[in-house]
Design a protein around this motif. Structure first.
Motif, PDB file in Angstrom:
ATOM      1  N   UNK A  48      33.701  38.404  41.893  1.00 51.91           N
ATOM      2  CA  UNK A  48      34.485  38.795  40.722  1.00 51.91           C
ATOM      3  C   UNK A  48      34.454  40.309  40.603  1.00 51.91           C
ATOM      4  N   UNK A  49      35.626  40.893  40.707  1.00 52.93           N
ATOM      5  CA  UNK A  49      35.729  42.343  40.581  1.00 52.93           C
ATOM      6  C   UNK A  49      35.556  42.752  39.123  1.00 52.93           C
ATOM      7  N   UNK A  50      34.851  43.851  38.912  1.00 51.42           N
ATOM      8  CA  UNK A  50      34.666  44.411  37.580  1.00 51.42           C
ATOM      9  C   UNK A  50      35.814  45.379  37.330  1.00 51.42           C
ATOM     10  N   UNK A  51      36.750  44.969  36.504  1.00 48.11           N
ATOM     11  CA  UNK A  51      37.946  45.773  36.243  1.00 48.11           C
ATOM     12  C   UNK A  51      37.636  47.023  35.426  1.00 48.11           C
ATOM     13  N   UNK A  52      36.521  47.036  34.728  1.00 48.44           N
ATOM     14  CA  UNK A  52      36.177  48.182  33.887  1.00 48.44           C
ATOM     15  C   UNK A  52      35.745  49.380  34.722  1.00 48.44           C
TER      16      UNK A  52
ATOM     17  N   UNK B 249      35.543  51.062  42.745  1.00 45.54           N
ATOM     18  CA  UNK B 249      36.411  50.103  43.436  1.00 45.54           C
ATOM     19  C   UNK B 249      36.047  49.970  44.917  1.00 45.54           C
ATOM     20  N   UNK B 250      35.759  51.092  45.567  1.00 41.39           N
ATOM     21  CA  UNK B 250      35.412  51.036  46.990  1.00 41.39           C
ATOM     22  C   UNK B 250      34.082  50.324  47.210  1.00 41.39           C
ATOM     23  N   UNK B 251      33.109  50.570  46.346  1.00 40.97           N
ATOM     24  CA  UNK B 251      31.828  49.880  46.460  1.00 40.97           C
ATOM     25  C   UNK B 251      31.998  48.385  46.240  1.00 40.97           C
ATOM     26  N   UNK B 252      32.850  48.018  45.298  1.00 42.75           N
ATOM     27  CA  UNK B 252      33.099  46.597  45.041  1.00 42.75           C
ATOM     28  C   UNK B 252      33.810  45.950  46.224  1.00 42.75           C
ATOM     29  N   UNK B 253      34.727  46.679  46.859  1.00 46.57           N
ATOM     30  CA  UNK B 253      35.416  46.137  48.034  1.00 46.57           C
ATOM     31  C   UNK B 253      34.440  45.873  49.175  1.00 46.57           C
ATOM     32  N   UNK B 254      33.531  46.805  49.392  1.00 50.69           N
ATOM     33  CA  UNK B 254      32.537  46.636  50.457  1.00 50.69           C
ATOM     34  C   UNK B 254      31.650  45.434  50.156  1.00 50.69           C
TER      35      UNK B 254
ATOM     36  N   UNK C  65      22.478  40.144  40.843  1.00 50.78           N
ATOM     37  CA  UNK C  65      21.321  39.294  40.573  1.00 50.78           C
ATOM     38  C   UNK C  65      21.723  38.089  39.718  1.00 50.78           C
ATOM     39  N   UNK C  66      22.459  37.181  40.311  1.00 47.40           N
ATOM     40  CA  UNK C  66      22.932  35.959  39.665  1.00 47.40           C
ATOM     41  C   UNK C  66      23.674  36.260  38.365  1.00 47.40           C
ATOM     42  N   UNK C  67      24.572  37.187  38.457  1.00 46.25           N
ATOM     43  CA  UNK C  67      25.462  37.468  37.338  1.00 46.25           C
ATOM     44  C   UNK C  67      26.836  36.945  37.699  1.00 46.25           C
ATOM     45  N   UNK C  68      27.868  37.526  37.162  1.00 41.15           N
ATOM     46  CA  UNK C  68      29.208  36.946  37.249  1.00 41.15           C
ATOM     47  C   UNK C  68      29.707  36.780  38.683  1.00 41.15           C
ATOM     48  N   UNK C  69      29.453  37.731  39.575  1.00 39.32           N
ATOM     49  CA  UNK C  69      29.955  37.593  40.930  1.00 39.32           C
ATOM     50  C   UNK C  69      29.223  36.496  41.693  1.00 39.32           C
TER      51      UNK C  69
END
Length: 146
Positions: free
Chosen positions: A34-38, A43-48, A120-124
């Motif tokens: 789940x990408x964090x839109x906030x 964005x690049x770290x989330x893509x990786x 750590x077992x959060x939304x993603x």
């Protein structure tokens, strides 16, 4: 009953192979991350991170396909009376099931060992957990039915 089992095994196998290739190519990553839109600056770290989780989930899905395919060929061999083929694919199914479990353990070890505080077992991780749980349930149902 044998044809219905074979039909569902083919459908699940084709669907898992399609999803595995999509995850391997970096598509459909929203299934496992789940990408964090906030946080637009990250964005690049989330893509990786999403591609890394996608590749790990891809390995789990390929192992699911291997188990499904070996169950399919086991059922075909058993229904046709070719007991040698059934025995070979029974052993192949055992090996594929171990590979499935190993890839799941590897996925969760990578997720727990991640330095990402969000991982750590959060939304993603809920998404990847549901993704793996659905595969485990489908595989368990198929193993019981076969």
């Amino acid at each position: 009953m044998g044809l219905l089992q074979i039909f569902f095994a083919v459908i699940f196998g084709c669907a898992s192979l399609f999803v595995a290739f999509q995850l391997m190519n970096g598509n459909c990553l929203q299934l496992v991350y789940k990408y964090d839109e906030k946080a637009n600056h990250q964005k690049q770290q989330q893509d990786v991170k999403a591609k890394e989780i996608g590749m790990l989930a891809c390995a789990v899905t390929f192992a699911f396909f291997a188990t499904d395919a070996s169950l399919l060929f086991y059922e075909i061999g058993r229904s046709m009376g070719i007991y040698e083929m059934a025995q070979i694919f029974s052993i192949a199914c055992d090996i594929a099931m171990v590979a499935f479990l190993v890839t799941i353990v590897r996925l969760y070890l990578k997720l727990i060992g991640s330095k990402d505080p969000k991982a750590k077992f959060k939304s993603s991780n809920v998404r990847v957990t549901i993704f793996v749980l659905v595969q485990c349930i489908l595989l368990s149902v198929m193993a019981v039915v076969f």
